[in-house]
Design a protein around this motif. Structure first.
Motif, PDB file in Angstrom:
ATOM      1  N   UNK A 262       0.824  -1.206   0.000  1.00 38.62           N
ATOM      2  CA  UNK A 262       0.000   0.000   0.000  1.00 38.62           C
ATOM      3  C   UNK A 262       0.859   1.257   0.000  1.00 38.62           C
ATOM      4  N   UNK A 263       1.913   1.261   0.794  1.00 38.41           N
ATOM      5  CA  UNK A 263       2.772   2.435   0.882  1.00 38.41           C
ATOM      6  C   UNK A 263       3.533   2.702  -0.408  1.00 38.41           C
ATOM      7  N   UNK A 264       3.590   1.726  -1.303  1.00 39.42           N
ATOM      8  CA  UNK A 264       4.245   1.933  -2.599  1.00 39.42           C
ATOM      9  C   UNK A 264       3.375   2.734  -3.561  1.00 39.42           C
ATOM     10  N   UNK A 265       2.124   2.968  -3.186  1.00 38.82           N
ATOM     11  CA  UNK A 265       1.185   3.684  -4.059  1.00 38.82           C
ATOM     12  C   UNK A 265       1.189   5.171  -3.757  1.00 38.82           C
ATOM     13  N   UNK A 266       0.970   5.963  -4.805  1.00 40.89           N
ATOM     14  CA  UNK A 266       0.800   7.396  -4.642  1.00 40.89           C
ATOM     15  C   UNK A 266      -0.641   7.812  -4.754  1.00 40.89           C
ATOM     16  N   UNK A 267      -1.505   6.857  -5.143  1.00 44.05           N
ATOM     17  CA  UNK A 267      -2.921   7.148  -5.337  1.00 44.05           C
ATOM     18  C   UNK A 267      -3.692   5.841  -5.205  1.00 44.05           C
ATOM     19  N   UNK A 268      -4.804   5.865  -4.470  1.00 49.13           N
ATOM     20  CA  UNK A 268      -5.679   4.702  -4.333  1.00 49.13           C
ATOM     21  C   UNK A 268      -6.935   4.948  -5.160  1.00 49.13           C
ATOM     22  N   UNK A 269      -7.247   4.010  -6.058  1.00 44.98           N
ATOM     23  CA  UNK A 269      -8.400   4.136  -6.950  1.00 44.98           C
ATOM     24  C   UNK A 269      -9.467   3.122  -6.561  1.00 44.98           C
ATOM     25  N   UNK A 270     -10.734   3.537  -6.667  1.00 43.86           N
ATOM     26  CA  UNK A 270     -11.841   2.648  -6.307  1.00 43.86           C
ATOM     27  C   UNK A 270     -13.119   3.109  -6.993  1.00 43.86           C
ATOM     28  N   UNK A 271     -14.130   2.252  -6.984  1.00 43.39           N
ATOM     29  CA  UNK A 271     -15.450   2.622  -7.466  1.00 43.39           C
ATOM     30  C   UNK A 271     -16.237   3.307  -6.370  1.00 43.39           C
TER      31      UNK A 271
END
Length: 209
Positions: free
Chosen positions: A42-51
């Motif tokens: 999770x920490x490797x992400x710069x943005x979390x995408x979801x519906x």
């Protein structure tokens, strides 16, 4: 260009949820090592995408959660994919329709929520492929797609996912929702990483071949 990475729990027989959306089975094989693996990714992400459906569930849960995943889930900016908007959604969305000019005229009004927070997520309301392409060209760490099966199915069917992070749980559901049910033709993958955990789960990292 940053990647779109999908993180999903998968049953041994290939389902990401039960026929009625049941997901309680994903917690049965969890342990400290799987928690650590999920948090690290999770920490490797710069943005979390979801519906939008996942957003409505998560926005009422994560801000007050003390689970190990709460810190990255709350800190990393969010983008919600929806054609219908988020008016009246949890997290203060009902108040975000006012313009910046209107806010400036009301000095006593509290500061607007930070963009990308649960209270004020970014919204992607255009064509799925176009919106993903736009986000990929922006600077920053990778985009991590989380949440509901329908959103994940749409991304997979459109060929938009650059890397799959699948945590295979030692349970067979018999029936349920398949991640790849929307594919129009077979897709080949390259296995680029694996790890086994004491609780019986296995992480599989795949990229389209």
């Amino acid at each position: 260009m940053r990647k779109l990475v999908l993180g999903m729990f998968v049953s041994l027989d290939g389902f990401v949820s039960g026929p009625g959306g049941e997901a309680d089975w994903i917690f049965k094989s969890g342990d400290d090592a799987t928690d650590e693996w999920i948090v690290d990714h999770l920490w490797q992400a710069g943005l979390i995408a979801m519906g939008s459906r996942s957003y409505r569930d998560m926005a009422t849960f994560w801000p007050s959660s003390d689970l190990p995943f709460a810190a990255p889930m709350n800190a990393i900016p969010k983008v919600v994919f929806t054609r219908k908007g988020l008016a009246g959604a949890p997290g203060g969305q009902a108040t975000t329709a006012r313009t910046d000019a209107e806010r400036a005229q009301r000095e006593s009004e509290p500061a607007a929520p930070v963009q990308g927070s649960w209270a004020n997520p970014m919204v992607a309301s255009g064509d799925l492929s176009d919106e993903v392409a736009r986000l990929k060209t922006q600077p920053g760490k990778d985009i991590r797609a989380l949440g509901g099966a329908s959103f994940a199915q749409a991304l997979a069917a459109s060929g938009l996912i650059d890397e799959y992070h699948l945590l295979v749980c030692p349970v067979a559901l018999g029936q349920g929702v398949s991640l790849f049910s929307g594919l129009s033709k077979p897709v080949d993958f390259q296995l680029v990483g694996t790890r086994t955990f004491g609780g019986g789960a296995i992480s599989l990292v795949y990229r389209p071949a």
